[in-house]
Design an enzyme around this catalytic site. Structure first.
Site, mmCIF file in Angstrom:
data_model
loop_
_atom_site.group_PDB
_atom_site.id
_atom_site.type_symbol
_atom_site.label_atom_id
_atom_site.label_comp_id
_atom_site.label_asym_id
_atom_site.label_seq_id
_atom_site.Cartn_x
_atom_site.Cartn_y
_atom_site.Cartn_z
ATOM 1 N N PRO A 1 25.893 29.383 -3.487
ATOM 2 C CA PRO A 1 26.732 28.715 -3.552
ATOM 3 C C PRO A 1 27.145 28.358 -5.326
ATOM 4 O O PRO A 1 27.822 28.087 -5.773
ATOM 5 C CB PRO A 1 26.191 27.853 -2.552
ATOM 6 C CG PRO A 1 24.401 27.653 -2.697
ATOM 7 C CD PRO A 1 24.702 29.218 -3.027
ATOM 8 N N GLN B 1 20.044 27.657 1.664
ATOM 9 C CA GLN B 1 18.915 28.344 0.760
ATOM 10 C C GLN B 1 17.226 28.566 1.542
ATOM 11 O O GLN B 1 17.381 27.211 1.900
ATOM 12 C CB GLN B 1 18.964 28.095 -0.489
ATOM 13 C CG GLN B 1 18.266 26.738 -0.778
ATOM 14 C CD GLN B 1 19.408 26.351 -2.187
ATOM 15 O OE1 GLN B 1 19.646 27.254 -2.965
ATOM 16 N NE2 GLN B 1 19.861 25.288 -2.097
ATOM 17 N N ASP C 1 21.501 29.735 -10.625
ATOM 18 C CA ASP C 1 21.601 31.298 -10.841
ATOM 19 C C ASP C 1 23.474 31.404 -10.373
ATOM 20 O O ASP C 1 23.062 31.198 -9.481
ATOM 21 C CB ASP C 1 20.181 32.412 -10.621
ATOM 22 C CG ASP C 1 19.290 31.690 -11.614
ATOM 23 O OD1 ASP C 1 19.652 31.656 -12.600
ATOM 24 O OD2 ASP C 1 17.632 32.324 -11.133
ATOM 25 N N HIS D 1 14.876 18.840 -19.096
ATOM 26 C CA HIS D 1 16.488 17.662 -18.513
ATOM 27 C C HIS D 1 16.462 17.223 -19.589
ATOM 28 O O HIS D 1 17.836 16.481 -19.525
ATOM 29 C CB HIS D 1 15.426 17.259 -17.359
ATOM 30 C CG HIS D 1 15.230 18.012 -16.223
ATOM 31 N ND1 HIS D 1 13.943 18.037 -14.960
ATOM 32 C CD2 HIS D 1 16.466 18.261 -15.311
ATOM 33 C CE1 HIS D 1 13.625 18.739 -14.011
ATOM 34 N NE2 HIS D 1 15.207 18.867 -14.529
ATOM 35 N N ASP E 1 24.290 21.419 -14.239
ATOM 36 C CA ASP E 1 22.848 21.859 -13.844
ATOM 37 C C ASP E 1 22.810 22.649 -12.282
ATOM 38 O O ASP E 1 22.095 21.910 -11.958
ATOM 39 C CB ASP E 1 22.452 20.721 -12.995
ATOM 40 C CG ASP E 1 20.425 20.442 -13.105
ATOM 41 O OD1 ASP E 1 19.671 21.766 -13.709
ATOM 42 O OD2 ASP E 1 19.944 19.815 -13.057
HETATM 43 N N1 SAM Z 1 16.944 23.954 -13.104
HETATM 44 C C1 SAM Z 1 17.416 24.535 -12.354
HETATM 45 C C2 SAM Z 1 17.428 26.037 -12.810
HETATM 46 O O1 SAM Z 1 18.472 26.724 -13.286
HETATM 47 O O2 SAM Z 1 16.768 26.593 -12.147
HETATM 48 C C3 SAM Z 1 18.580 24.327 -11.402
HETATM 49 C C4 SAM Z 1 17.447 22.499 -10.871
HETATM 50 S S1 SAM Z 1 19.118 22.681 -9.424
HETATM 51 C C5 SAM Z 1 17.466 22.190 -7.885
HETATM 52 C C6 SAM Z 1 20.026 22.869 -8.928
HETATM 53 C C7 SAM Z 1 20.454 23.191 -7.622
HETATM 54 O O3 SAM Z 1 22.297 23.330 -7.579
HETATM 55 C C8 SAM Z 1 19.876 23.111 -6.103
HETATM 56 O O4 SAM Z 1 19.761 22.407 -5.733
HETATM 57 C C9 SAM Z 1 21.837 23.921 -5.524
HETATM 58 O O5 SAM Z 1 21.619 23.175 -3.800
HETATM 59 C C10 SAM Z 1 22.597 23.724 -6.776
HETATM 60 N N2 SAM Z 1 23.846 24.010 -6.107
HETATM 61 C C11 SAM Z 1 24.549 25.255 -5.728
HETATM 62 N N3 SAM Z 1 24.876 25.825 -5.757
HETATM 63 C C12 SAM Z 1 25.791 24.222 -5.441
HETATM 64 C C13 SAM Z 1 27.462 23.842 -5.997
HETATM 65 N N4 SAM Z 1 28.587 24.474 -5.568
HETATM 66 N N5 SAM Z 1 27.461 22.340 -5.524
HETATM 67 C C14 SAM Z 1 26.718 21.543 -5.707
HETATM 68 N N6 SAM Z 1 25.705 22.098 -5.845
HETATM 69 C C15 SAM Z 1 25.439 22.687 -5.917
#
Ligand code: SAM
Length: 304
Positions: free
Chosen positions: A174, A43, A170, A74, A167
């Site tokens: 991934p 991304q 959307d 959080h 966490d």
């Molecule tokens: N609070 C946030 C929101 O709802 O917008 C979410 C925060 S956190 C930054 C979300 C994280 O999930 C991202 O950094 C993303 O890279 C990670 N992520 C997405 N798909 C994932 C997967 N399959 N496994 C692990 N992490 C993943």
């Protein structure tokens, strides 16, 4: 977006960023400077200094958090399950690369070990550098930080967890499989019998189709499914939700408020009243999710 200023508020000058939600709604923030901007394998990751919300993290142009209000998200994602589970020791966080969720989880003394599985190392690096107040617990000795796909981790692990917190961003790219049935089946398999899973559950106003599908995908594996609410000033609609799933533990009847008092954690949003109130859903949310979520209380006497 409503703007009371007579100056041109749009991003022509480059001083405003605009998040467009479903091609229908835009949220806009004035930025002072870009602190970090890099395209990772997964991304586009941007960290900006905003005029009104402190430092802000955006993935693919979608606001993930701002320094000003991240404590709400959080604290609610972490303290609700950790104060309902009778003795949370092993916690798994999927996603959450900014570190805010593990910062809150690690406030709990009962927690022996946290595994955080974030797919994108660039998010972690950007937050370590530019959001130290959020990423400050990433070096805690109780934390094992793994850079890998959360889906692969739950498929491969033999460990058991008391609480699993998803966490995620959307359900795009991934994150998409983190909303699907096979993922929830595996999470249920690695959760202890009294385990709890929390999932980022989008906007009750704009995304009830996603909420509905997400909860239907969880239903076969969890006896209790609930939704709880909180405010988020940097997400579309300002009103957001988490899913609560367990094999039996109720977020209200099994909630021992004396534990919150005894722990006396430093929180700015979460408290005993907020914990209970968050599960009281407006009628339209109950209607949208009728037959999918369980009633959390039958009468107000359940509170006493
Ligand atoms: N609070 C946030 C929101 O709802 O917008 C979410 C925060 S956190 C930054 C979300 C994280 O999930 C991202 O950094 C993303 O890279 C990670 N992520 C997405 N798909 C994932 C997967 N399959 N496994 C692990 N992490 C993943």
């Amino acid at each position: 977006m409503k703007n009371s200023s007579s100056a041109d508020p749009c991003d022509k000058t480059g001083l405003w960023i605009k998040e467009i939600h479903k091609d229908k709604v835009a949220l806009s923030f004035k930025i002072e400077k870009t602190l970090f901007s890099e395209r990772s394998q997964f991304q586009q990751v941007d960290v900006v200094q905003t005029a009104g919300h402190g430092v802000m993290l955006l993935n693919d142009g979608i606001v993930q958090l701002s320094e000003r209000d991240e404590f709400v998200y959080h604290e609610m994602i972490a303290h609700v399950p950790l104060f309902v589970h009778p003795s949370p020791k092993q916690v798994l966080v999927i996603g959450g690369g900014d570190g805010g969720t593990v910062r809150e989880v690690l406030k709990h003394q009962s927690v022996d070990r946290v595994v955080m599985v974030e797919i994108d190392e660039i998010v972690v690096q950007a937050c370590r550098r530019h959001l130290p107040s959020v990423s400050c617990a990433l070096d805690d000795p109780r934390l094992e930080l793994r850079i890998e796909d959360g889906v692969k981790f739950v498929n491969d692990t033999n460990e058991r967890f008391d609480v699993v917190i998803v966490d995620s961003s959307d359900p795009i790219g991934p994150s998409e499989p983190l909303f699907d049935q096979p993922f929830y089946e595996r999470v249920a398999a690695i959760l202890a019998d009294d385990g709890i899973m929390i999932t980022q559950a989008e906007s009750p106003f704009y995304d009830h189709d996603i909420q509905h599908l997400m909860l239907m995908n969880q239903r076969p594996f969890f006896k209790k499914l609930h939704l709880y609410l909180f405010g988020n000033i940097t997400y579309p609609g300002g009103f957001w939700s988490f899913g609560y799933a367990s094999k039996g533990i109720c977020p209200l009847k099994d909630f021992d408020s004396a534990r919150v008092e005894k722990a006396d954690l430093a929180t700015r949003y979460y408290n005993i009243g907020i914990h209970r109130a968050a599960f009281m859903l407006p009628t339209f949310v109950k209607e949208n999710l009728a037959g999918v979520i369980d009633p959390v209380i039958k009468s107000l006497r359940d509170f006493i």
